[in-house]
Motif scaffolding. Structure first.
Motif, short mmCIF file in Angstrom:
data_model
loop_
_atom_site.label_atom_id
_atom_site.label_comp_id
_atom_site.label_asym_id
_atom_site.label_seq_id
_atom_site.Cartn_x
_atom_site.Cartn_y
_atom_site.Cartn_z
N GLY A 199 -19.50 1.18 7.21
CA GLY A 199 -20.62 0.30 6.93
C GLY A 199 -21.67 0.90 6.01
N ILE A 200 -21.45 2.13 5.55
CA ILE A 200 -22.42 2.77 4.66
C ILE A 200 -21.94 2.60 3.23
CG2 ILE A 200 -23.42 4.98 3.96
CD1 ILE A 200 -23.28 5.84 6.88
N PHE A 201 -22.83 2.14 2.37
CA PHE A 201 -22.53 1.94 0.97
C PHE A 201 -22.70 3.28 0.25
CE2 PHE A 201 -23.89 0.17 -3.28
CZ PHE A 201 -22.61 -0.30 -3.62
N LYS A 202 -21.59 3.89 -0.18
CA LYS A 202 -21.61 5.26 -0.70
C LYS A 202 -22.54 5.50 -1.88
CE LYS A 202 -17.45 7.02 1.17
NZ LYS A 202 -16.08 6.84 0.93
N PRO A 203 -22.68 4.58 -2.84
CA PRO A 203 -23.62 4.87 -3.93
C PRO A 203 -25.07 5.04 -3.47
CG PRO A 203 -22.09 3.18 -4.61
CD PRO A 203 -21.86 3.41 -3.14
N GLN A 204 -25.40 4.63 -2.26
CA GLN A 204 -26.78 4.78 -1.77
C GLN A 204 -27.03 6.13 -1.11
OE1 GLN A 204 -27.30 1.34 0.76
NE2 GLN A 204 -28.15 0.16 -0.92
N ILE A 205 -25.98 6.85 -0.76
CA ILE A 205 -26.20 8.15 -0.12
C ILE A 205 -26.57 9.18 -1.19
CG2 ILE A 205 -24.75 7.66 1.89
CD1 ILE A 205 -22.53 9.27 0.63
N PRO A 206 -27.30 10.22 -0.82
CA PRO A 206 -27.83 11.15 -1.82
C PRO A 206 -26.85 12.22 -2.30
CG PRO A 206 -28.62 11.75 0.34
CD PRO A 206 -27.83 10.49 0.51
N VAL A 207 -25.55 11.93 -2.27
CA VAL A 207 -24.54 12.86 -2.77
C VAL A 207 -23.47 12.09 -3.54
CG1 VAL A 207 -24.82 14.55 -0.90
CG2 VAL A 207 -23.13 12.75 -0.66
N ILE A 208 -22.71 12.81 -4.32
CA ILE A 208 -21.53 12.25 -4.97
C ILE A 208 -20.37 12.56 -4.05
CG2 ILE A 208 -20.05 12.36 -7.00
CD1 ILE A 208 -22.68 13.55 -8.40
N TRP A 209 -19.76 11.55 -3.47
CA TRP A 209 -18.73 11.72 -2.44
C TRP A 209 -17.35 11.75 -3.06
CZ3 TRP A 209 -19.71 11.63 2.97
CH2 TRP A 209 -18.57 11.68 3.76
N LYS A 210 -16.60 12.81 -2.76
CA LYS A 210 -15.20 12.92 -3.18
C LYS A 210 -14.39 13.36 -1.96
CE LYS A 210 -15.92 11.97 -7.44
NZ LYS A 210 -15.54 10.69 -7.95
N ALA A 211 -13.08 13.10 -2.01
CA ALA A 211 -12.23 13.46 -0.89
C ALA A 211 -11.05 14.30 -1.37
CB ALA A 211 -11.71 12.21 -0.18
N ASN A 212 -10.65 15.20 -0.48
CA ASN A 212 -9.51 16.08 -0.73
C ASN A 212 -8.99 16.49 0.64
OD1 ASN A 212 -8.27 18.80 -0.93
ND2 ASN A 212 -8.71 18.56 -3.11
N LYS A 213 -7.69 16.59 0.80
CA LYS A 213 -7.15 16.85 2.14
C LYS A 213 -7.59 18.20 2.72
CE LYS A 213 -2.68 18.58 0.58
NZ LYS A 213 -1.25 18.45 0.68
N LYS A 214 -8.03 19.13 1.88
CA LYS A 214 -8.53 20.41 2.38
C LYS A 214 -10.05 20.55 2.19
CE LYS A 214 -4.30 23.00 1.91
NZ LYS A 214 -3.67 24.22 1.45
N ALA A 215 -10.69 19.50 1.68
CA ALA A 215 -12.13 19.49 1.43
C ALA A 215 -12.53 20.57 0.43
CB ALA A 215 -12.93 19.62 2.73
N TRP A 216 -11.69 20.79 -0.55
CA TRP A 216 -11.96 21.76 -1.61
C TRP A 216 -12.26 21.04 -2.91
CZ3 TRP A 216 -7.11 25.32 -0.85
CH2 TRP A 216 -7.26 26.06 0.31
N VAL A 217 -13.02 21.69 -3.77
CA VAL A 217 -13.22 21.19 -5.12
C VAL A 217 -12.00 21.61 -5.92
CG1 VAL A 217 -14.66 21.32 -7.18
CG2 VAL A 217 -15.72 21.40 -4.93
N THR A 218 -11.33 20.65 -6.53
CA THR A 218 -10.17 20.94 -7.37
C THR A 218 -10.59 20.85 -8.84
OG1 THR A 218 -9.52 18.62 -7.44
CG2 THR A 218 -8.58 19.98 -5.66
N VAL A 219 -9.70 21.25 -9.72
CA VAL A 219 -10.00 21.16 -11.16
C VAL A 219 -10.27 19.71 -11.54
CG1 VAL A 219 -9.08 21.50 -13.48
CG2 VAL A 219 -8.73 23.25 -11.74
N ALA A 220 -9.46 18.78 -11.02
CA ALA A 220 -9.65 17.36 -11.34
C ALA A 220 -11.00 16.84 -10.85
CB ALA A 220 -8.51 16.53 -10.75
#
Length: 186
Positions: free
Chosen positions: A67-88
């Motif tokens: 129920g939370i609209f992601k563009p309103q939260i104060p972060v840029i949200w991305k997902a990864n199965k290990k919660a790591w920043v990848t090159v992409a």
């Protein structure tokens, strides 16, 4: 030239290890939580410009954010199965968020677009950023020296992790004190 300092760190479950709660055994059939997230933070050298943080979590749409609209939260949200920043993920963040935000900031200040970006020597940082964007000079810190010489790591990590722990405990206390049900910390 505007210098932008970046830091990235992973946060695991914020519960302290020296409490009664953390010493409890888990019930049969349940695993200990391995929640983790990674934050990428950036600020200019003078401290008057802060980038919107990049948050990488295990799930794109976790149940807690229903129920939370992601563009309103104060972060840029991305997902990864290990919660790591990848090159992409890093390249997408760099092109879609870093470059436009820094350009806007420099235009508002009446400065030309010339940026020094200081990054740690992590495998998720593309090595050709300076070639693609000639007005962005990228400096990679030597391996295994980030904690010693990167100013962002010296204070930010030490400040954010205790803040998250305090905030988590305040939330748990507020929920348990204001609950009409007999909720407890477990």
């Amino acid at each position: 030239m505007e210098a932008i300092l970046m830091t990235k760190f992973s946060v695991w479950t914020c519960m302290p290890s020296r409490t009664y709660i953390s010493k409890e055994k888990t019930p049969p059939g349940h695993k200990v939580g391995k929640e983790r997230l990674t934050l990428l933070l950036g600020i200019n050298a003078s401290g008057d410009f802060k980038l919107k943080p990049l948050l990488v979590y295990l799930a794109e749409n976790p149940r807690a954010c229903k129920g939370i609209f992601k563009p309103q939260i104060p972060v840029i949200w991305k997902a990864n199965k290990k919660a790591w920043v990848t090159v992409a993920i890093f390249e997408e963040w760099f092109n879609d968020h870093f470059m436009p935000t820094v350009k806007k900031y420099l235009e508002e200040k009446g400065l030309g677009f010339k940026v020094l970006l200081v990054l740690d020597n992590a495998p998720d940082h593309p090595t050709n950023l300076g070639e693609i964007y000639p007005k962005v000079t990228v400096i990679y810190l030597p391996p295994n020296t980030t904690l010693l010489i990167q100013s962002m790591d010296q204070g930010v990590t030490a400040s954010i992790k205790p803040y998250c722990t305090r905030r988590t405990f305040r939330h748990v206390l507020r929920v348990t004190e204001n609950s009409s049900d007999e909720l407890d910390v477990k």
